[in-house]
Structure formats: structure tokens, C-alpha cells
Design a protein around this motif. Sequence first.
Motif, PDB file in Angstrom:
ATOM      1  N   ALA A   6      21.061 -23.313  35.918  1.00 27.04           N
ATOM      2  CA  ALA A   6      21.067 -22.184  34.978  1.00 27.04           C
ATOM      3  C   ALA A   6      21.497 -22.627  33.593  1.00 27.04           C
ATOM      4  N   THR A   7      22.535 -23.454  33.510  1.00 30.62           N
ATOM      5  CA  THR A   7      23.032 -23.937  32.221  1.00 30.62           C
ATOM      6  C   THR A   7      22.001 -24.834  31.549  1.00 30.62           C
ATOM      7  N   VAL A   8      21.408 -25.744  32.312  1.00 31.70           N
ATOM      8  CA  VAL A   8      20.416 -26.664  31.758  1.00 31.70           C
ATOM      9  C   VAL A   8      19.198 -25.886  31.265  1.00 31.70           C
ATOM     10  N   LEU A   9      18.752 -24.899  32.015  1.00 29.59           N
ATOM     11  CA  LEU A   9      17.610 -24.099  31.586  1.00 29.59           C
ATOM     12  C   LEU A   9      17.915 -23.351  30.288  1.00 29.59           C
ATOM     13  N   ARG A  10      19.132 -22.804  30.176  1.00 29.11           N
ATOM     14  CA  ARG A  10      19.526 -22.102  28.946  1.00 29.11           C
ATOM     15  C   ARG A  10      19.550 -23.064  27.768  1.00 29.11           C
ATOM     16  N   MET A  11      20.103 -24.257  27.976  1.00 32.93           N
ATOM     17  CA  MET A  11      20.161 -25.243  26.893  1.00 32.93           C
ATOM     18  C   MET A  11      18.761 -25.689  26.489  1.00 32.93           C
ATOM     19  N   LEU A  12      17.885 -25.939  27.455  1.00 30.53           N
ATOM     20  CA  LEU A  12      16.520 -26.345  27.131  1.00 30.53           C
ATOM     21  C   LEU A  12      15.781 -25.247  26.373  1.00 30.53           C
ATOM     22  N   ALA A  13      15.969 -24.002  26.789  1.00 34.69           N
ATOM     23  CA  ALA A  13      15.310 -22.884  26.089  1.00 34.69           C
ATOM     24  C   ALA A  13      15.805 -22.783  24.647  1.00 34.69           C
ATOM     25  N   THR A  14      17.104 -22.978  24.450  1.00 34.60           N
ATOM     26  CA  THR A  14      17.672 -22.938  23.102  1.00 34.60           C
ATOM     27  C   THR A  14      17.114 -24.071  22.253  1.00 34.60           C
ATOM     28  N   LEU A  15      17.111 -25.287  22.795  1.00 38.11           N
ATOM     29  CA  LEU A  15      16.601 -26.445  22.060  1.00 38.11           C
ATOM     30  C   LEU A  15      15.103 -26.327  21.795  1.00 38.11           C
ATOM     31  N   LYS A  16      14.365 -25.746  22.718  1.00 40.05           N
ATOM     32  CA  LYS A  16      12.925 -25.533  22.516  1.00 40.05           C
ATOM     33  C   LYS A  16      12.692 -24.573  21.351  1.00 40.05           C
ATOM     34  N   GLY A  17      13.534 -23.565  21.248  1.00 39.09           N
ATOM     35  CA  GLY A  17      13.383 -22.572  20.189  1.00 39.09           C
ATOM     36  C   GLY A  17      13.545 -23.137  18.792  1.00 39.09           C
ATOM     37  N   VAL A  18      14.222 -24.274  18.668  1.00 41.38           N
ATOM     38  CA  VAL A  18      14.426 -24.885  17.350  1.00 41.38           C
ATOM     39  C   VAL A  18      13.762 -26.268  17.256  1.00 41.38           C
ATOM     40  N   ASN A  19      12.777 -26.488  18.122  1.00 48.35           N
ATOM     41  CA  ASN A  19      11.917 -27.689  18.092  1.00 48.35           C
ATOM     42  C   ASN A  19      12.614 -29.009  18.371  1.00 48.35           C
ATOM     43  N   TRP A  20      13.727 -28.991  19.101  1.00 50.11           N
ATOM     44  CA  TRP A  20      14.374 -30.242  19.483  1.00 50.11           C
ATOM     45  C   TRP A  20      13.793 -30.784  20.781  1.00 50.11           C
ATOM     46  N   VAL A  21      13.253 -29.915  21.631  1.00 51.65           N
ATOM     47  CA  VAL A  21      12.537 -30.327  22.837  1.00 51.65           C
ATOM     48  C   VAL A  21      11.275 -29.487  22.941  1.00 51.65           C
ATOM     49  N   GLN A  22      10.328 -29.973  23.737  1.00 50.56           N
ATOM     50  CA  GLN A  22       9.115 -29.202  23.987  1.00 50.56           C
ATOM     51  C   GLN A  22       8.775 -29.288  25.469  1.00 50.56           C
ATOM     52  N   GLN A  23       8.153 -28.242  25.970  1.00 52.66           N
ATOM     53  CA  GLN A  23       7.773 -28.161  27.370  1.00 52.66           C
ATOM     54  C   GLN A  23       6.258 -28.253  27.472  1.00 52.66           C
TER      55      GLN A  23
END
Length: 95
Positions: free
Chosen positions: A18-35
Motif C-alpha cells: 500500500a505504501t509503495v503504491l501510494r509513493m509510486l502514484a505520487t512520483l508518477k504524478g510529478v513525472n519522476w516515474v512512469q508506468q
Amino acid sequence: MSRTGFSDIAKRTGGSKATVLRMLATLKGVNWVQQSDTRDATWSLGFQAYAVTARAGLGADLRDIAVGPMNGLQLDTRETVHLCVPDGNSLVVVE
């Protein structure tokens, strides 16, 4: 470009899914990661992460290069942001 699955990221970081998914979603929102859009939905670094690492090749101190984008990331996400560097099997917090 290296791509990693969500479960592998959770396992490697030791965080709850749950924590990792929240962090990935946050980072995706600001273009630090992409899915990826594929069925396996793997993750990779995004534009912002590459922009910071590209500037590191200019001979400047990593902290000096990262502090501006880190401040922007903190303002965009309202999350705590750390800069860490690997040291063997551990991470050392730089900023």
C-alpha cells in the motif's frame, strides 16, 4: 530503460504494498516515474529523474544538482524527500 514490476519494488524496498503504491502514484504524478501501458504494468524512471542525473555529468556536486528538483518535488507532493547514495548494501542520506 530498465523497467521493474510493482511487487519487486515493494520487496526490494521492504515497504508495504500500500505504501509503495501510494509513493509510486505520487512520483508518477510529478513525472519522476512512469508506468507502462502493457499488461505487466512495469515501472521506470521518468523525465525528472533523468534530468537530474544528466546534470550530474557536468562535474557539479550531486547535492547541489538535486536540491532544486527535490524542493520542487516536495512542494508538488507535500511529501518528505530524501537524497540517498548507495554505500554497499546500505543507503546514506545526503540531504
